[in-house]
Every structure is written in C-alpha cells, then in structure tokens.
Design an enzyme around this catalytic site. Structure first.
Site, mmCIF file in Angstrom:
data_model
loop_
_atom_site.group_PDB
_atom_site.id
_atom_site.type_symbol
_atom_site.label_atom_id
_atom_site.label_comp_id
_atom_site.label_asym_id
_atom_site.label_seq_id
_atom_site.Cartn_x
_atom_site.Cartn_y
_atom_site.Cartn_z
ATOM 1 N N ASN A 193 -10.258 0.194 -0.274
ATOM 2 C CA ASN A 193 -8.802 0.276 -0.312
ATOM 3 C C ASN A 193 -8.311 -0.231 -1.673
ATOM 4 O O ASN A 193 -8.376 -1.426 -1.941
ATOM 5 C CB ASN A 193 -8.221 -0.567 0.832
ATOM 6 C CG ASN A 193 -6.699 -0.508 0.885
ATOM 7 O OD1 ASN A 193 -6.048 0.000 -0.029
ATOM 8 N ND2 ASN A 193 -6.138 -1.048 1.951
ATOM 9 N N HIS A 236 -3.520 7.425 2.822
ATOM 10 C CA HIS A 236 -3.893 6.133 2.239
ATOM 11 C C HIS A 236 -5.259 5.721 2.784
ATOM 12 O O HIS A 236 -5.541 5.903 3.969
ATOM 13 C CB HIS A 236 -2.838 5.080 2.601
ATOM 14 C CG HIS A 236 -3.208 3.703 2.190
ATOM 15 N ND1 HIS A 236 -3.581 3.398 0.900
ATOM 16 C CD2 HIS A 236 -3.282 2.538 2.892
ATOM 17 C CE1 HIS A 236 -3.862 2.109 0.828
ATOM 18 N NE2 HIS A 236 -3.700 1.567 2.025
ATOM 19 N N CYS A 266 0.800 -1.224 0.000
ATOM 20 C CA CYS A 266 0.000 0.000 0.000
ATOM 21 C C CYS A 266 0.835 1.278 0.000
ATOM 22 O O CYS A 266 0.299 2.375 -0.158
ATOM 23 C CB CYS A 266 -0.965 0.002 1.177
ATOM 24 S SG CYS A 266 -2.274 -1.213 0.977
HETATM 25 O O1 UT7 Z 1 -3.826 -1.008 3.459
HETATM 26 C C1 UT7 Z 1 -2.893 -1.837 4.057
HETATM 27 C C2 UT7 Z 1 -2.974 -1.819 5.503
HETATM 28 N N1 UT7 Z 1 -4.204 -2.399 5.966
HETATM 29 C C3 UT7 Z 1 -4.887 -1.836 6.945
HETATM 30 O O2 UT7 Z 1 -4.520 -0.776 7.368
HETATM 31 C C4 UT7 Z 1 -6.079 -2.582 7.509
HETATM 32 C C5 UT7 Z 1 -6.003 -2.549 9.006
HETATM 33 N N2 UT7 Z 1 -7.057 -3.297 9.671
HETATM 34 C C6 UT7 Z 1 -8.355 -2.920 9.678
HETATM 35 O O3 UT7 Z 1 -8.737 -1.982 9.005
HETATM 36 C C7 UT7 Z 1 -9.297 -3.646 10.588
HETATM 37 O O4 UT7 Z 1 -8.576 -4.459 11.466
HETATM 38 C C8 UT7 Z 1 -10.385 -4.504 9.875
HETATM 39 C C9 UT7 Z 1 -11.381 -3.592 9.184
HETATM 40 C C10 UT7 Z 1 -9.721 -5.431 8.866
HETATM 41 C C11 UT7 Z 1 -11.146 -5.313 10.910
HETATM 42 O O5 UT7 Z 1 -11.707 -4.463 11.896
HETATM 43 P P1 UT7 Z 1 -11.493 -4.741 13.443
HETATM 44 O O6 UT7 Z 1 -12.236 -3.704 14.158
HETATM 45 O O7 UT7 Z 1 -10.029 -4.862 13.702
HETATM 46 O O8 UT7 Z 1 -12.236 -6.130 13.628
HETATM 47 P P2 UT7 Z 1 -11.664 -7.484 14.245
HETATM 48 O O9 UT7 Z 1 -10.857 -8.200 13.242
HETATM 49 O O10 UT7 Z 1 -11.078 -7.214 15.591
HETATM 50 O O11 UT7 Z 1 -13.005 -8.257 14.477
HETATM 51 C C12 UT7 Z 1 -14.008 -7.818 15.425
HETATM 52 C C13 UT7 Z 1 -15.198 -8.757 15.334
HETATM 53 C C14 UT7 Z 1 -14.815 -10.228 15.384
HETATM 54 O O12 UT7 Z 1 -15.828 -10.915 16.076
HETATM 55 P P3 UT7 Z 1 -15.663 -11.305 17.613
HETATM 56 O O13 UT7 Z 1 -14.444 -12.166 17.673
HETATM 57 O O14 UT7 Z 1 -15.500 -10.010 18.340
HETATM 58 O O15 UT7 Z 1 -16.950 -12.015 17.933
HETATM 59 C C15 UT7 Z 1 -14.800 -10.642 13.944
HETATM 60 O O16 UT7 Z 1 -15.025 -12.028 13.760
HETATM 61 O O17 UT7 Z 1 -15.855 -8.582 14.068
HETATM 62 C C16 UT7 Z 1 -15.932 -9.837 13.364
HETATM 63 N N3 UT7 Z 1 -15.771 -9.573 11.939
HETATM 64 C C17 UT7 Z 1 -16.783 -9.240 11.140
HETATM 65 N N4 UT7 Z 1 -18.105 -9.096 11.361
HETATM 66 C C18 UT7 Z 1 -18.899 -8.741 10.320
HETATM 67 C C19 UT7 Z 1 -14.622 -9.566 11.203
HETATM 68 N N5 UT7 Z 1 -14.881 -9.252 9.929
HETATM 69 C C20 UT7 Z 1 -16.223 -9.036 9.860
HETATM 70 C C21 UT7 Z 1 -17.101 -8.670 8.810
HETATM 71 N N6 UT7 Z 1 -18.404 -8.537 9.093
HETATM 72 N N7 UT7 Z 1 -16.663 -8.442 7.546
#
Ligand code: UT7
Length: 331
Positions: free
Chosen positions: A286, A256, A116
């Site tokens: 993204n 970004h 990225c």
């Molecule tokens: O561009 C290159 C660099 N990349 C980035 O900068 C991306 C960085 N990361 C992020 O933007 C975020 O971490 C994500 C958007 C990918 C994920 O968001 P998050 O707030 O970190 O969610 P998480 O992975 O901690 O998941 C929270 C909860 C989980 O459920 P439990 O374990 O709390 O019950 C996940 O299973 O949300 C669940 N979850 C979803 N729910 C609905 C994960 N993905 C989804 C989804 N829809 N698509």
C-alpha cells in the site's frame, strides 16, 4: 463546440530500488509469508533507503518520467498538485519544491492530503480546474514515503505499506473523454481508527511522544477493513448505477491497493471479472497516494482510447469515493 472535459493525457511513475520482501519481514517481526500473502495479497514492497531523501525525491522522478515519455515542456504546466500524506516538511508545500525542480517555472503548486484517497480527490480537483477553462495543463502527482512514518516493530502496520510515486497530466478534451462522474465521501468518525497521534496541533512533538512512539501510524486494521470493504464497494456500485454502466461496459476497475480482499469484494459487488481488475499490490504493498497512478503506469500499454475506467479508494479520515473516467489515448 461541446463541453470541455478533463482527460488524462500522460502517465509517469517511480519506485525505489530497495525491495523489502515478506521473508525479510519474518526476521524483523513475528509474522510469516503465508499470513501476509493470504491476508493482504502483498509479497514485497519498495523502500526509499537513502538518507536525506523525502517524498519529493520520488515525486520528481515520477514527474520526470512523464515529461520524458510525453515530450512535455515543463514551462507549459499551469499547476502542480502533490497528493501526499508524507510531505517533505511540516509547513512548506512539497509540490512547490517539486514544481521548481522539474522546471515548471510558470506553475503554482500545493499539496493535497486525504490519506489514501488523496490521489482520487486530486483527480477531482485537477479536473474541475480544467473543466472551468481556467488552466490547460495540470500535473497531479501521488507520492508517499510511508517508511518514514511506519514502526518496523509493529507487525500490524509494517507489513502493509511501501514507498512510491506516480504522476498524471490532465488536459482539456473536446471528445467527451476523461472524467465523467465522481462520488466522493468522508466521515470524521473514522479518524480514531487510522492516524498518527502526535506531531500535529493537538499533540505537538515532545520527548514523551517520541518515547511513546506516537509519531508512527496507528491502525485498527479490523475496523478499517470493515468500513473499507462496504464503502468502496458501495460507491463503485453507485457510480455504475447512476451512469447506467453494466459490468460489460466497464473495461477496468482501478482500485486503491490496501488489501487484495478489499479489492476482490469491490470487484464482486460490481460484477467485474478479475482480468478487468488492475492489481500490483503484490509488488508494491500500500503506497497510499501512489497506488492509483502506479496502476495506470503498469497497465498503460493495455489501455485503449474510450475504455471505461472506474477508480475507487478508501483511506484514513475516513475518506473514500469513486470516479468514472474514459481513457483518452492509445499508447
Ligand atoms: O489504505 C488505507 C485503508 N487501510 C486498509 O484498508 C487496511 C484495512 N485492514 C486490513 O487490511 C487488515 O485488517 C489487516 C491486513 C491490517 C489485518 O488483517 P486481519 O485479517 O484484519 O487480521 P486481524 O487484525 O484480525 O488479526 C488476525 C490475527 C490476530 O491473531 P489472533 O488474535 O487471531 O490470535 C493477530 O494478532 O492475526 C494476527 N496478526 C498477525 N499474524 C502474523 C496480526 N498481524 C499479523 C502479522 N503476522 N503481520
């Protein structure tokens, strides 16, 4: 005569027509519009659907948009750089094909890959060639067909990424406009958290890797998020500090587009208010190497000669950094 700086003198962009909305994703994986919107800020993204068309298709369209808008003669282009994580082919440089297709017959061309941060690093490369006096017109394109490496059954990644391309032209400037300073970093520890496991030299493609879905992007979102928030904010604050820029001096943050929460954290740290933050993540998601030039294309009409822009990016590798650039024209 004063020092020669490297300025952006034209911008172009292209996104595919097909729109993949959060609602559509609800029928593909277990997710919902509310979760995606609040966690990322994304509402929809563009997907290049047509079979047989790769990243070069979008890169060429973005370059042609720039050429048409600026009346640039492609024969005058010295160099074409394509920043991309999704080249058309594993070995042949996508940039070489793009250069030929747009009629840049006097240019040499190659690709630049830093996930990225590819476009941000590309700005540094293009500017250095210009500042050295060696070349006069460098076309830098950021283009990615992320849909070609995303598993649309994996809700952790398929909601984030989209396809698109943007292009900028770098030329010498004698008024001290253009790139002023850069602070670019990398840390190889990060490669375990955002990667494609197979298809490279460590694990070449075989039947097993295909069966195990190892040719798709894997992301440990939580870990990447933590590093992205602190590092993008750190480098942006640092570049302001060492150039004696207050929040009043900065007209635009060009971040970004990975996650609205990361963008907000960076803006907060810089003390920059939200109307100065370029944002189109809600429409494109993204697009990896294309996020920064797509922002410039969307906001070009609002930019004024002399505006201070702070670019910031974070990506796989890990790679990240910040660039301070003075805008060089009114459109
Ligand atoms: O561009 C290159 C660099 N990349 C980035 O900068 C991306 C960085 N990361 C992020 O933007 C975020 O971490 C994500 C958007 C990918 C994920 O968001 P998050 O707030 O970190 O969610 P998480 O992975 O901690 O998941 C929270 C909860 C989980 O459920 P439990 O374990 O709390 O019950 C996940 O299973 O949300 C669940 N979850 C979803 N729910 C609905 C994960 N993905 C989804 C989804 N829809 N698509």
């Amino acid at each position: 005569m004063g020092k020669t700086t490297a300025a952006i003198t034209a911008v172009g962009a292209y996104v595919p027509d097909h729109i993949l909305t959060n609602k559509m994703l609800e029928s593909m994986v277990e997710t919902n519009d509310e979760w995606i919107t609040t966690r990322t800020g994304i509402k929809e993204r563009r997907i290049l659907k047509e079979e047989g068309k790769g990243t070069s298709f979008m890169a060429i369209k973005a370059a042609e948009d720039l050429i048409n808008k600026s009346n640039l003669d492609p024969k005058e282009i010295d160099m074409v750089l394509v920043a991309t994580a999704t080249p058309d082919l594993q070995v042949a440089a996508t940039a070489a094909y793009v250069a030929s297709e747009i009629g840049a017959e006097n240019a040499f061309a190659y690709d630049l890959q830093a996930a990225c941060s590819s476009f941000l690093y590309g700005m540094s490369t293009a500017s250095s060639y210009i500042e050295s006096g060696r070349y006069k017109k460098i076309l830098l394109i950021g283009a990615d067909k992320m849909s070609s490496i995303i598993d649309y059954t994996d809700r952790a990644t398929c909601i984030i990424f989209g396809d698109g391309a943007g292009a900028v032209l770098f030329e010498p400037n004698q008024e001290s406009l253009g790139l002023q300073d850069e602070y670019l970093r990398s840390d190889g520890i990060g490669r375990n958290f955002l990667k494609i496991d197979a298809g490279g030299s460590i694990l070449p493609a075989n039947e097993e890797t295909v069966k195990n879905k190892q040719h798709y992007v894997f992301q440990d979102g939580k870990t990447v998020f933590k590093f992205a928030v602190s590092n993008m904010a750190d480098v942006s604050a640092k570049i302001m500090e060492r150039n004696n820029l207050t929040e009043q001096d900065v007209q635009w943050l060009v971040p970004h587009q990975a996650n609205k929460r990361i963008i907000d954290a960076t803006a907060n740290r810089m003390g920059v208010s939200s109307e100065k933050v370029m944002m189109n993540i809600q429409r494109y998601g993204n697009t990896t190497s294309a996020t920064l030039p797509l922002l410039l294309a969307d906001y070009e009409k609002q930019l004024k000669k002399g505006d201070n822009l702070v670019f910031a990016a974070f990506g796989g590798g890990f790679t990240w950094g910040s660039i301070y650039l003075k805008w060089a024209y009114n459109s």
